[in-house]
Design a protein around this motif. Structure first.
Motif, PDB file in Angstrom:
ATOM      1  N   TRP A  51     -58.586 -83.132 -50.851  1.00  0.00           N
ATOM      2  CA  TRP A  51     -58.987 -83.809 -49.601  1.00  0.00           C
ATOM      3  C   TRP A  51     -57.971 -84.901 -49.258  1.00  0.00           C
ATOM      4  CZ3 TRP A  51     -63.695 -82.061 -47.462  1.00  0.00           C
ATOM      5  CH2 TRP A  51     -64.108 -82.725 -46.310  1.00  0.00           C
ATOM      6  N   GLN A  52     -57.715 -85.765 -50.212  1.00  0.00           N
ATOM      7  CA  GLN A  52     -56.787 -86.890 -49.992  1.00  0.00           C
ATOM      8  C   GLN A  52     -55.369 -86.406 -49.689  1.00  0.00           C
ATOM      9  OE1 GLN A  52     -56.810 -90.489 -52.679  1.00  0.00           O
ATOM     10  NE2 GLN A  52     -54.703 -89.827 -53.075  1.00  0.00           N
ATOM     11  N   SER A  53     -54.986 -85.240 -50.232  1.00  0.00           N
ATOM     12  CA  SER A  53     -53.605 -84.764 -50.070  1.00  0.00           C
ATOM     13  C   SER A  53     -53.258 -84.454 -48.611  1.00  0.00           C
ATOM     14  CB  SER A  53     -53.377 -83.510 -50.919  1.00  0.00           C
ATOM     15  OG  SER A  53     -53.983 -82.373 -50.328  1.00  0.00           O
ATOM     16  N   PHE A  54     -54.275 -84.348 -47.751  1.00  0.00           N
ATOM     17  CA  PHE A  54     -54.011 -84.041 -46.340  1.00  0.00           C
ATOM     18  C   PHE A  54     -53.951 -85.299 -45.461  1.00  0.00           C
ATOM     19  CE2 PHE A  54     -56.391 -79.876 -47.307  1.00  0.00           C
ATOM     20  CZ  PHE A  54     -55.216 -79.247 -47.687  1.00  0.00           C
ATOM     21  N   VAL A  55     -54.429 -86.408 -45.985  1.00  0.00           N
ATOM     22  CA  VAL A  55     -54.566 -87.636 -45.206  1.00  0.00           C
ATOM     23  C   VAL A  55     -53.243 -88.065 -44.557  1.00  0.00           C
ATOM     24  CG1 VAL A  55     -54.817 -90.132 -45.626  1.00  0.00           C
ATOM     25  CG2 VAL A  55     -56.622 -88.539 -46.357  1.00  0.00           C
ATOM     26  N   ALA A  56     -52.161 -87.902 -45.292  1.00  0.00           N
ATOM     27  CA  ALA A  56     -50.851 -88.317 -44.771  1.00  0.00           C
ATOM     28  C   ALA A  56     -49.875 -87.143 -44.760  1.00  0.00           C
ATOM     29  CB  ALA A  56     -50.293 -89.482 -45.599  1.00  0.00           C
ATOM     30  N   ASN A  57     -50.410 -85.936 -44.611  1.00  0.00           N
ATOM     31  CA  ASN A  57     -49.527 -84.757 -44.656  1.00  0.00           C
ATOM     32  C   ASN A  57     -50.088 -83.629 -43.792  1.00  0.00           C
ATOM     33  OD1 ASN A  57     -47.608 -82.846 -45.364  1.00  0.00           O
ATOM     34  ND2 ASN A  57     -47.579 -83.466 -47.530  1.00  0.00           N
ATOM     35  N   GLN A  58     -49.886 -83.770 -42.487  1.00  0.00           N
ATOM     36  CA  GLN A  58     -50.397 -82.788 -41.531  1.00  0.00           C
ATOM     37  C   GLN A  58     -49.801 -81.412 -41.772  1.00  0.00           C
ATOM     38  OE1 GLN A  58     -48.982 -81.106 -38.783  1.00  0.00           O
ATOM     39  NE2 GLN A  58     -50.829 -80.605 -37.618  1.00  0.00           N
ATOM     40  N   SER A  59     -48.514 -81.345 -42.092  1.00  0.00           N
ATOM     41  CA  SER A  59     -47.891 -80.027 -42.260  1.00  0.00           C
ATOM     42  C   SER A  59     -48.463 -79.307 -43.479  1.00  0.00           C
ATOM     43  CB  SER A  59     -46.371 -80.143 -42.343  1.00  0.00           C
ATOM     44  OG  SER A  59     -46.005 -81.041 -43.353  1.00  0.00           O
ATOM     45  N   ARG A  60     -48.756 -80.061 -44.537  1.00  0.00           N
ATOM     46  CA  ARG A  60     -49.406 -79.461 -45.703  1.00  0.00           C
ATOM     47  C   ARG A  60     -50.792 -78.909 -45.318  1.00  0.00           C
ATOM     48  NH1 ARG A  60     -50.255 -79.538 -51.379  1.00  0.00           N
ATOM     49  NH2 ARG A  60     -52.429 -79.930 -51.893  1.00  0.00           N
ATOM     50  N   MET A  61     -51.516 -79.677 -44.544  1.00  0.00           N
ATOM     51  CA  MET A  61     -52.848 -79.264 -44.096  1.00  0.00           C
ATOM     52  C   MET A  61     -52.776 -77.953 -43.303  1.00  0.00           C
ATOM     53  SD  MET A  61     -55.342 -81.520 -41.625  1.00  0.00           S
ATOM     54  CE  MET A  61     -54.785 -80.954 -40.036  1.00  0.00           C
ATOM     55  N   VAL A  62     -51.791 -77.849 -42.422  1.00  0.00           N
ATOM     56  CA  VAL A  62     -51.648 -76.645 -41.592  1.00  0.00           C
ATOM     57  C   VAL A  62     -51.249 -75.435 -42.447  1.00  0.00           C
ATOM     58  CG1 VAL A  62     -50.208 -75.576 -39.800  1.00  0.00           C
ATOM     59  CG2 VAL A  62     -51.230 -77.827 -39.423  1.00  0.00           C
ATOM     60  N   ILE A  63     -50.307 -75.635 -43.344  1.00  0.00           N
ATOM     61  CA  ILE A  63     -49.841 -74.514 -44.183  1.00  0.00           C
ATOM     62  C   ILE A  63     -50.981 -73.989 -45.052  1.00  0.00           C
ATOM     63  CG2 ILE A  63     -48.337 -73.957 -46.150  1.00  0.00           C
ATOM     64  CD1 ILE A  63     -46.254 -75.902 -44.786  1.00  0.00           C
ATOM     65  N   ARG A  64     -51.717 -74.912 -45.636  1.00  0.00           N
ATOM     66  CA  ARG A  64     -52.823 -74.503 -46.507  1.00  0.00           C
ATOM     67  C   ARG A  64     -53.954 -73.851 -45.691  1.00  0.00           C
ATOM     68  NH1 ARG A  64     -52.668 -74.952 -52.231  1.00  0.00           N
ATOM     69  NH2 ARG A  64     -54.871 -74.501 -51.817  1.00  0.00           N
ATOM     70  N   PHE A  65     -54.214 -74.381 -44.507  1.00  0.00           N
ATOM     71  CA  PHE A  65     -55.251 -73.792 -43.645  1.00  0.00           C
ATOM     72  C   PHE A  65     -54.857 -72.371 -43.245  1.00  0.00           C
ATOM     73  CE2 PHE A  65     -57.249 -73.264 -39.354  1.00  0.00           C
ATOM     74  CZ  PHE A  65     -58.569 -73.281 -39.764  1.00  0.00           C
ATOM     75  N   GLN A  66     -53.599 -72.196 -42.884  1.00  0.00           N
ATOM     76  CA  GLN A  66     -53.129 -70.855 -42.502  1.00  0.00           C
ATOM     77  C   GLN A  66     -53.343 -69.858 -43.637  1.00  0.00           C
ATOM     78  OE1 GLN A  66     -49.625 -72.093 -39.284  1.00  0.00           O
ATOM     79  NE2 GLN A  66     -49.068 -71.708 -41.398  1.00  0.00           N
ATOM     80  N   ALA A  67     -53.031 -70.273 -44.848  1.00  0.00           N
ATOM     81  CA  ALA A  67     -53.162 -69.365 -45.994  1.00  0.00           C
ATOM     82  C   ALA A  67     -54.633 -69.034 -46.260  1.00  0.00           C
ATOM     83  CB  ALA A  67     -52.517 -69.993 -47.227  1.00  0.00           C
ATOM     84  N   ALA A  68     -55.481 -70.047 -46.206  1.00  0.00           N
ATOM     85  CA  ALA A  68     -56.905 -69.810 -46.483  1.00  0.00           C
ATOM     86  C   ALA A  68     -57.541 -68.973 -45.378  1.00  0.00           C
ATOM     87  CB  ALA A  68     -57.638 -71.149 -46.634  1.00  0.00           C
ATOM     88  N   PHE A  90     -53.749 -93.632 -53.204  1.00  0.00           N
ATOM     89  CA  PHE A  90     -54.059 -93.376 -51.791  1.00  0.00           C
ATOM     90  C   PHE A  90     -52.853 -93.791 -50.952  1.00  0.00           C
ATOM     91  CE2 PHE A  90     -55.954 -93.873 -47.628  1.00  0.00           C
ATOM     92  CZ  PHE A  90     -56.806 -92.773 -47.583  1.00  0.00           C
ATOM     93  N   PRO A  91     -52.429 -92.952 -49.991  1.00  0.00           N
ATOM     94  CA  PRO A  91     -51.240 -93.299 -49.202  1.00  0.00           C
ATOM     95  C   PRO A  91     -51.483 -94.519 -48.315  1.00  0.00           C
ATOM     96  CG  PRO A  91     -52.282 -91.313 -48.333  1.00  0.00           C
ATOM     97  CD  PRO A  91     -53.004 -91.651 -49.600  1.00  0.00           C
ATOM     98  N   THR A  92     -50.426 -95.207 -47.991  1.00  0.00           N
ATOM     99  CA  THR A  92     -50.531 -96.340 -47.069  1.00  0.00           C
ATOM    100  C   THR A  92     -50.625 -95.798 -45.651  1.00  0.00           C
ATOM    101  OG1 THR A  92     -49.170 -97.622 -48.573  1.00  0.00           O
ATOM    102  CG2 THR A  92     -49.411 -98.470 -46.335  1.00  0.00           C
ATOM    103  N   LEU A  93     -51.628 -96.219 -44.929  1.00  0.00           N
ATOM    104  CA  LEU A  93     -51.802 -95.779 -43.542  1.00  0.00           C
ATOM    105  C   LEU A  93     -51.727 -96.991 -42.644  1.00  0.00           C
ATOM    106  CD1 LEU A  93     -54.916 -93.387 -43.888  1.00  0.00           C
ATOM    107  CD2 LEU A  93     -52.486 -92.774 -44.011  1.00  0.00           C
ATOM    108  N   SER A  94     -51.193 -96.811 -41.439  1.00  0.00           N
ATOM    109  CA  SER A  94     -51.232 -97.919 -40.500  1.00  0.00           C
ATOM    110  C   SER A  94     -52.504 -97.823 -39.672  1.00  0.00           C
ATOM    111  CB  SER A  94     -49.999 -97.902 -39.600  1.00  0.00           C
ATOM    112  OG  SER A  94     -49.951 -96.685 -38.898  1.00  0.00           O
ATOM    113  N   ALA A  95     -52.936 -98.973 -39.167  1.00  0.00           N
ATOM    114  CA  ALA A  95     -54.167 -99.016 -38.368  1.00  0.00           C
ATOM    115  C   ALA A  95     -53.815 -98.951 -36.890  1.00  0.00           C
ATOM    116  CB  ALA A  95     -54.946-100.285 -38.669  1.00  0.00           C
TER     117      ALA A  95
END
Ligand code: HEM
Ligand SMILES: *[C@@H]1O[C@H](CO)[C@@H](O)[C@H](O)[C@H]1NC(C)=O
Ligand SMILES: *[C@@H]1O[C@H](CO)[C@@H](O)[C@H](O)[C@H]1NC(C)=O
Ligand SMILES: *[C@@H]1O[C@H](CO)[C@@H](O)[C@H](O)[C@H]1NC(C)=O
Length: 363
Positions: free
Chosen positions: A275-292, A344-349
């Motif tokens: 879950w956390q691995s997608f918070v700061a990595n949109q491309s990872r989220m898309v690649i994994r979603f495509q595969a699933a 947890f990655p650093t995110l800006s507000a």
């Protein structure tokens, strides 16, 4: 089948003399090309859907519902039933449309009847199987979402099937154990369950709290961005509507609804790090979603009998950012960090007054 036979004949006669079969790179007209001529008809379905179903190519209510429908049709599938010689559902077979009067009455399919009835005339008009149509509509639809995935599309599912049994679709009130067990019985790992839930970044509810239809699960339901994964980790503070409902827990933002299942999966030790691995990595989220999704879309199907028509699916727009943000008014202190092995990655507000989410107009 034809090209397969040609290939065998040619390779048998002379391996070095192989040339591409003549039905490859078919000209579908209007400057469109498909690797297999049988894919050309899907360009017509595409044009019809974009113009007359998805409001000219939007990522709105019909897209969200169509994406949800790909899941509710396909997940009617059970490896354990299969191994016992029992029919546990035909997977991505269109049974939810063929047997709508049975399957849309299952509790977990509440609200799905609307999109089934809206899609059905399109499938019939174009003479394609219901199973193919449901997966195609979901793939085309989500390609309209900013930063969205380009899903694989395999054509050729049979139009003949049986109704899926009840209780194959997870409910938001289910425990993580129950969800992982059910999804595991359809062949998905705990990581893949999280991957599939990227779908909830372009999603809203109508039936968990029926007093506030169109209430989204994140602040940006028109974008395939990581905000869903960020916002589900924020501490819950309020109910967006008429108090607590079955399957609902407190959300962090006005106008946003949080499913209990999303809350629990974001925090469970088996799923929190994915879950956390997608918070700061949109491309990872898309690649994994495509595969699933490639796996989901062919559950119960003999893939060797299908034709890859993925070139028909539009190329989505590129994401504006690879990294999620904290909604205005929130800080990293509001994040309930649940992955214990990776920082947890650093995110800006986001700047400005506290984020409040506008409802998506219900269909
Ligand atoms: C862990 C299992 C899941 C649970 C418990 C779950 C539960 C729900 C619930 C309760 C809703 C709101 C329905 C309503 O009130 O109208 C919803 C919406 C949605 N779900 Fe899921 N879901 C799950 C997995 C998935 C998967 C795997 C997909 C797709 C691949 C998906 C796609 C969607 C979409 C796109 C919507 C929004 C529909 C709309 O805006 O009309 N869900 N989900
Ligand atoms: C698929 O089956 C439905 C009935 O369930 C029928 O209306 C439709 O025309 C069939 N489509 C094809 C392509 O056979
Ligand atoms: C809101 O919830 C209360 C009780 O929790 C109930 O009496 C009332 O009818 C609900 N309002 C609506 C609009 O559903
Ligand atoms: C994003 O995910 C990809 C694939 O898992 C990985 O290779 C890359 O390093 C990640 N990027 C960041 C900034 O973490």
């Amino acid at each position: 089948m034809f090209s397969f036979n040609v290939l065998i004949v040619i390779t048998t006669l002379a391996v070095t003399a192989y040339t591409a079969p003549s039905d490859k790179n078919a000209d579908c007209g209007n400057g469109r090309v498909a690797a297999d001529a049988s894919c050309c008809l899907w360009f017509d379905v595409l044009d019809d859907l974009q113009t007359n179903f998805f409001d000219g190519g939007e990522c709105g209510e019909e897209v969200h519902e169509s994406l949800r429908l790909t899941f509710h049709d396909a997940i009617g599938f059970s490896l354990s039933a299969e191994s016992q010689g029992i029919f546990g559902g035909g997977g991505a077979d269109g049974s939810i449309m063929h047997f709508a009067e049975i399957e849309t009455n299952f509790h977990a399919n509440q609200g799905v009847d609307e999109i089934v009835e809206k899609q059905r005339p399109f499938a019939i008009k174009h003479g394609v199987s219901f199973g193919d149509f449901i997966q195609f509509a979901g793939a085309v639809g989500v390609s309209n979402c900013a930063g969205g995935p380009r899903l694989q599309f395999m054509a050729g599912r049979s139009n003949v099937t049986q109704p899926a049994p009840d209780l194959t679709v997870p409910e938001p009130s289910d425990s993580v154990d129950a969800i992982l067990a059910r999804m595991g019985d359809a062949g998905f790992s705990s990581d893949e369950v999280v991957d599939l839930l990227a779908s909830h970044t372009v999603a809203a509810q109508d039936h968990v709290d029926p007093t506030i239809p169109g209430t989204p699960f994140d602040s940006t339901p028109g974008s395939f961005d990581p905000q869903f994964f960020v916002e589900t980790l924020l501490q819950g503070t309020l109910f967006p509507g008429n108090g607590s409902n079955v399957g609902e827990v407190e959300s962090p933002l006005r106008g946003e609804l949080r499913l209990q299942s999303d809350f629990l999966l974001a925090r469970d030790s088996r799923t929190a790090c994915q879950w956390q691995s997608f918070v700061a990595n949109q491309s990872r989220m898309v690649i994994r979603f495509q595969a699933a999704m490639a796996k989901l879309a062919v559950l119960g199907q003999n893939v060797d009998a299908l034709t890859d028509c993925s070139e028909v699916i539009p190329v989505p727009s590129v994401a504006q950012s690879n990294v999620g943000t904290l909604p205005a008014g929130k800080t990293l202190q509001d994040i309930e960090v649940s992955c214990l092995t990776t920082a947890f990655p650093t995110l800006s507000a986001d700047p400005g007054p506290a984020t409040s989410v506008a409802p998506v107009p219900p269909s």
